[in-house]
Design an enzyme around this catalytic site. Structure first.
Site, PDB file in Angstrom:
ATOM      1  N   LYS A  70       1.019  -1.161  -0.117  1.00 13.19           N
ATOM      2  CA  LYS A  70       0.076   0.018   0.123  1.00 13.19           C
ATOM      3  C   LYS A  70       0.938   1.132  -0.034  1.00 13.19           C
ATOM      4  O   LYS A  70       1.693   1.511   0.988  1.00 13.19           O
ATOM      5  CB  LYS A  70      -0.887   0.051   1.344  1.00 13.19           C
ATOM      6  CG  LYS A  70      -2.170   1.059   1.361  1.00 13.19           C
ATOM      7  CD  LYS A  70      -2.776   0.796   2.492  1.00 13.19           C
ATOM      8  CE  LYS A  70      -4.075   1.638   2.385  1.00 13.19           C
ATOM      9  NZ  LYS A  70      -3.737   3.199   2.444  1.00 13.19           N
ATOM     10  N   ASP A  78       1.850   5.017   0.127  1.00 10.02           N
ATOM     11  CA  ASP A  78       1.575   6.162   0.970  1.00 10.02           C
ATOM     12  C   ASP A  78       1.454   7.412   0.167  1.00 10.02           C
ATOM     13  O   ASP A  78       2.814   8.089   0.022  1.00 10.02           O
ATOM     14  CB  ASP A  78       2.137   6.136   2.311  1.00 10.02           C
ATOM     15  CG  ASP A  78       1.419   7.141   3.410  1.00 10.02           C
ATOM     16  OD1 ASP A  78       0.237   7.328   2.943  1.00 10.02           O
ATOM     17  OD2 ASP A  78       1.923   7.195   4.457  1.00 10.02           O
ATOM     18  N   ARG A  94      -8.871  11.827  -6.443  1.00 14.99           N
ATOM     19  CA  ARG A  94     -10.244  10.830  -5.961  1.00 14.99           C
ATOM     20  C   ARG A  94     -11.452  12.193  -5.583  1.00 14.99           C
ATOM     21  O   ARG A  94     -12.200  11.778  -5.714  1.00 14.99           O
ATOM     22  CB  ARG A  94      -9.777  10.377  -4.549  1.00 14.99           C
ATOM     23  CG  ARG A  94     -10.916   9.640  -4.059  1.00 14.99           C
ATOM     24  CD  ARG A  94     -10.756   8.462  -3.146  1.00 14.99           C
ATOM     25  NE  ARG A  94     -10.072   9.042  -1.995  1.00 14.99           N
ATOM     26  CZ  ARG A  94      -9.723   8.236  -0.932  1.00 14.99           C
ATOM     27  NH1 ARG A  94     -10.130   6.896  -0.984  1.00 14.99           N
ATOM     28  NH2 ARG A  94      -9.404   8.606   0.212  1.00 14.99           N
ATOM     29  N   LYS A 147      -6.324  -8.122  -2.591  1.00 14.61           N
ATOM     30  CA  LYS A 147      -7.632  -8.216  -3.568  1.00 14.61           C
ATOM     31  C   LYS A 147      -7.958  -9.547  -3.954  1.00 14.61           C
ATOM     32  O   LYS A 147      -7.139 -10.204  -4.119  1.00 14.61           O
ATOM     33  CB  LYS A 147      -7.213  -7.230  -4.817  1.00 14.61           C
ATOM     34  CG  LYS A 147      -6.766  -5.779  -4.448  1.00 14.61           C
ATOM     35  CD  LYS A 147      -6.120  -5.125  -5.559  1.00 14.61           C
ATOM     36  CE  LYS A 147      -5.637  -3.550  -5.249  1.00 14.61           C
ATOM     37  NZ  LYS A 147      -4.954  -3.007  -6.073  1.00 14.61           N
ATOM     38  N   CYS A 178       9.718  29.772  32.972  1.00 14.81           N
ATOM     39  CA  CYS A 178       9.633  29.982  31.523  1.00 14.81           C
ATOM     40  C   CYS A 178      11.025  30.267  30.949  1.00 14.81           C
ATOM     41  O   CYS A 178      11.834  31.254  31.617  1.00 14.81           O
ATOM     42  CB  CYS A 178       8.817  31.157  30.961  1.00 14.81           C
ATOM     43  SG  CYS A 178       8.695  31.474  29.264  1.00 14.81           S
ATOM     44  N   CYS A 192       6.280  38.156  27.578  1.00 14.77           N
ATOM     45  CA  CYS A 192       6.999  36.845  27.145  1.00 14.77           C
ATOM     46  C   CYS A 192       7.170  37.149  25.357  1.00 14.77           C
ATOM     47  O   CYS A 192       6.401  37.036  24.811  1.00 14.77           O
ATOM     48  CB  CYS A 192       6.414  35.518  27.595  1.00 14.77           C
ATOM     49  SG  CYS A 192       7.353  34.032  27.001  1.00 14.77           S
TER      50      CYS A 192
HETATM   51  S1  IVH Z   1      -6.693  -0.469  -4.555  1.00 17.36           S
HETATM   52  C1  IVH Z   1     -10.987  -0.341  -5.225  1.00 17.36           C
HETATM   53  N1  IVH Z   1      -4.076  -0.955  -4.197  1.00 17.36           N
HETATM   54  O1  IVH Z   1      -5.133   3.082  -0.556  1.00 17.36           O
HETATM   55  C2  IVH Z   1      -9.478  -0.436  -4.943  1.00 17.36           C
HETATM   56  N2  IVH Z   1      -5.060   1.136  -3.460  1.00 17.36           N
HETATM   57  O2  IVH Z   1      -7.624   3.146   1.146  1.00 17.36           O
HETATM   58  C3  IVH Z   1      -9.070   0.573  -4.868  1.00 17.36           C
HETATM   59  N3  IVH Z   1      -3.408   2.458  -2.141  1.00 17.36           N
HETATM   60  O3  IVH Z   1      -7.549   4.769  -2.127  1.00 17.36           O
HETATM   61  C4  IVH Z   1      -7.591   0.744  -4.341  1.00 17.36           C
HETATM   62  N4  IVH Z   1      -1.602   1.426  -2.659  1.00 17.36           N
HETATM   63  O4  IVH Z   1      -5.109   5.690  -2.488  1.00 17.36           O
HETATM   64  C5  IVH Z   1      -5.348   0.015  -3.836  1.00 17.36           C
HETATM   65  N5  IVH Z   1      -1.686  -1.340  -4.010  1.00 17.36           N
HETATM   66  C6  IVH Z   1      -2.959  -0.476  -3.913  1.00 17.36           C
HETATM   67  C7  IVH Z   1      -2.675   0.836  -3.169  1.00 17.36           C
HETATM   68  C8  IVH Z   1      -3.778   1.614  -2.790  1.00 17.36           C
HETATM   69  C9  IVH Z   1      -2.054   2.501  -1.931  1.00 17.36           C
HETATM   70  C10 IVH Z   1      -4.379   3.609  -1.677  1.00 17.36           C
HETATM   71  C11 IVH Z   1      -5.442   4.163  -2.579  1.00 17.36           C
HETATM   72  C12 IVH Z   1      -6.660   3.728  -2.062  1.00 17.36           C
HETATM   73  C13 IVH Z   1      -6.293   3.773  -0.528  1.00 17.36           C
HETATM   74  C14 IVH Z   1      -7.207   2.630  -0.007  1.00 17.36           C
END
Ligand code: IVH
Length: 665
Positions: free
Chosen positions: A115, A117, A136, A288, A406, A430
């Site tokens: 994921k 960031d 988004r 997924k 202080c 201060c």
């Molecule tokens: S899939 C319907 N894959 O994390 C599926 N999201 O809370 C949609 N994100 O809104 C997202 N890495 O901004 C997906 N490998 C990844 C991701 C990812 C970061 C973010 C993305 C999404 C949020 C999910």
């Protein structure tokens, strides 16, 4: 919990979450960690589950936080852009797996990904060419940031091969690698700008810049992770990602097909620590269901797909030595202890300082000088000290002695009953508190004097400005001898100060910085009392009769005017021409009758002031184009609204033209 309590707590939580959404998505300046945010959301969801009658369509549990900004044209998403539900424990993931298997009546295949960031983006390709890039937003529509996205090298303008669909969308995460993030923050510090708290904010902020050439310099990157369209090459997620990679997209190498939830756990365990060596920030793993047929069977909730879940990593922690403690004095006198640490790498950046919260926290964790302390980045914001490694404590160490006076002015510190923090009560003498007051006075929402905090601090340190009224005595010649100060900057500052005397009374009242009198309260007080003299002479009863004014605010106003130095400040500001009476609200002319304005870009004063002017002259003003819009008032750096106005045939005017329209013929 009774229904009444639930109603009250749900309302509180919604308000807090909405505030945090704004900090995260719009201002790119979160004030709490992701974990703390998720806990608020979870509490609200639990209440709503127990009391379903309390669920509202606009509850944050039903919506995606919005990143929409006024400066960009909004575009509706063809497919809603949803987020994922976060899980923090393996148990919750097991529940997810159970739900999936129940829904499918069989065994799913999963795809695990990191994921990233950063900030989400949806890219549409037509005939193999990048057509549009949209953020988004609120999940239904987002900002068109195509021009900015075209500057990101990881995003192909033209695809390779010939087996891509004629039209499709690909989604991914725009992120800022650590090296680019560190460079940007170094530059910002040199320029006296506030550094970004983390790479995510830096990425989101950069994507919303109005100047694409600046975006190009920021070193953004993008990882693509999700395809949408009617003619995708494969019937599952994994093979589509491989195809996207062939077409030239940056698809992560760290993707894994898993045939059981145990394998998913293995992926998570590996990356929980292995991620520390990656050159970009990751905050979890996304799981997924691979097959599209399975995805369709599982479907969506209002907010997220049932076929995917996000496992969030716990904040990273490291041990390092506590070298010394500084005490910062905030503008309201609050004392914040800050740890100076032996430099250590944490979540991709070198950490040298961390928050110690307050005296109580130091005492309850028994933190001592030269201890090895545990440092954590809470949701990767400001690092904080969260514990001590007692085994490494040196023999003969002594409990930490908190300061009693202080460090800036020497006044004895005060700690109110029930409060964790100490504060310096010497608000009149201060130095950081005086400086804070002047900065607040000059701020955008107050007198809108266009001097950065660094300038005000310089003027203060040089002894030229000791309080807000001194600003009005400044002359160009006083400033000219400053290092690096051109005549032009000196002139601009003096002009901006002179122009600020036109600031309406309600903002002046806010600018005074009376404790607890925020923007809204100041507006209500100005409307009710109409002048500073009436306010200064009002008794408590009279103050309490004003909407939004309670005991605390009334006492604070009384204390403010009881202080001789405050009355003197007001008198000097008045002599300088600052407005201490509410202006007439009635119509000044009909010059702009029938005209409807949209305002964009940077003007010499805040947009609100122009809106007021337009309305006083019989016109109307809105934020978005409608059939009624007749003019676009465009300031500097006007961005995509200009293009849109041209397309719609709306008359575009600059500030000068606008002002000439108001002048009597
Ligand atoms: S899939 C319907 N894959 O994390 C599926 N999201 O809370 C949609 N994100 O809104 C997202 N890495 O901004 C997906 N490998 C990844 C991701 C990812 C970061 C973010 C993305 C999404 C949020 C999910």
């Amino acid at each position: 919990m009774t229904t009444t309590q639930a109603i009250q707590r749900a309302a509180e939580l919604r308000q807090m979450i909405k505030g945090h959404n704004r900090h995260y998505y719009v201002l790119n300046q979160p004030v709490i960690s992701d974990f703390e945010y998720d806990m608020l959301l979870q509490e609200l969801a639990t209440i709503e589950k127990k009391f379903p009658q309390l669920v509202t369509a606009d509850s944050p549990t039903q919506q995606v936080g919005s990143d929409i900004t006024k400066e960009f044209v909004q575009v509706a998403h063809k497919y809603p852009m949803l987020s994922l539900s976060n899980t923090y424990s393996m148990e919750e993931l097991l529940e997810f797996d159970n739900r999936v298997r129940k829904g499918l009546d069989g065994e799913p295949e999963y795809v695990c990904e990191l994921k990233f960031d950063g900030t989400a983006i949806g890219l549409t390709y037509l005939g193999g060419r990048l057509h549009q890039a949209v953020t988004r937003g609120d999940g239904q529509s987002g900002d068109d940031v195509t021009a900015n996205v075209r500057t990101i090298p990881a995003i192909p303008q033209q695809l390779q091969g010939n087996d891509f669909p004629r039209e499709f969308e690909i989604r991914g995460e725009i992120y800022m690698p650590f090296h680019a993030f560190e460079r940007l923050n170094r530059e910002r510090e040199v320029d006296g700008e506030q550094p970004f708290a983390n790479p995510r904010n830096a990425a989101a902020g950069s994507l919303k810049l109005l100047d694409s050439s600046e975006v190009a310099r920021r070193g953004l990157s993008c990882s693509l992770y999700y395809l949408l369209g009617e003619q995708l090459p494969a019937g599952n997620h994994y093979e589509n990602l491989l195809a996207a990679k062939r077409w030239g997209f940056a698809v992560s190498e760290h993707i894994c097909k898993c045939s059981s939830i145990e394998e998913v756990f293995g992926f998570i365990r590996h990356w929980e620590t292995a991620r520390e060596a990656l050159p970009y920030a990751t905050d979890g793993v996304v799981i997924k269901v691979n097959s599209f047929a399975h995805q369709r069977r599982l479907g969506f909730t209002a907010k997220s797909p049932r076929w995917a879940a996000a496992f969030k990593f716990k904040a990273e922690q490291v041990l390092t030595e506590l070298l010394s403690v500084d005490f910062q004095v905030g503008r309201t006198g609050v004392i914040t202890p800050v740890a100076n640490l032996a430099p250590v790498l944490l979540a991709g950046t070198t950490v040298k300082r961390a928050s110690l919260h307050n005296a109580e926290q130091i005492a309850s964790l028994d933190i001592r000088l030269h201890d090895w302390v545990k440092v954590e980045k809470g949701g990767e914001i400001i690092p904080k000290v969260v514990g001590v490694d007692l085994e490494r404590r040196a023999a003969g160490s002594e409990p930490f002695q908190y300061i009693t006076h202080c460090p800036e002015c020497g006044a004895a510190l005060v700690r109110d009953e029930g409060e964790a923090r100490h504060y310096c009560p010497n608000d009149v003498h201060c130095p950081p508190q005086i400086l804070g007051k002047i900065e607040h006075f000059a701020g955008r929402k107050a007198m809108n004097i266009t001097a950065g905090e660094a300038t005000i601090e310089l003027l203060f340190r040089k002894g030229l400005v000791k309080n807000a009224a001194d600003l009005y005595a400044l002359k160009k010649e006083d400033l000219a001898h400053f290092d690096n100060w051109g005549e032009k900057s000196a002139e601009n500052l003096v002009k901006s100060i002179a122009a600020s005397v036109g600031t309406p009374f309600e903002k002046v009242l806010f600018a005074l910085g009376i404790h607890y009198v925020g923007e809204t309260t100041a507006r209500k007080i100005a409307a009710a009392m109409r002048s500073i003299d009436a306010l200064a002479h009002a008794g408590k009863e009279q103050l309490l009769a004003i909407d939004e004014v309670g005991e605390r605010i009334a006492d604070s106003i009384l204390a403010y005017f009881a202080d001789e130095s405050n009355r003197e400040l007001v008198a000097r500001l008045r002599a300088a021409g600052v407005q201490f009476e509410a202006g007439a609200q009635e119509r000044l002319s009909d010059t702009l009758a029938g005209m409807s304005f949209v305002i964009t870009g940077t003007l010499s004063r805040p947009r609100e002031d122009f809106k007021t002017l337009i309305e006083q002259h019989g016109g109307s003003a809105g934020n978005t184009f409608s059939a009624k819009t007749t003019h676009l008032l465009a300031g500097d750096k006007s961005g995509s609204k200009l293009e849109k106005a041209r397309k719609l045939g709306i008359k575009i005017i600059n500030e000068e033209t606008f002002r000439s329209m108001l002048e009597p013929v």
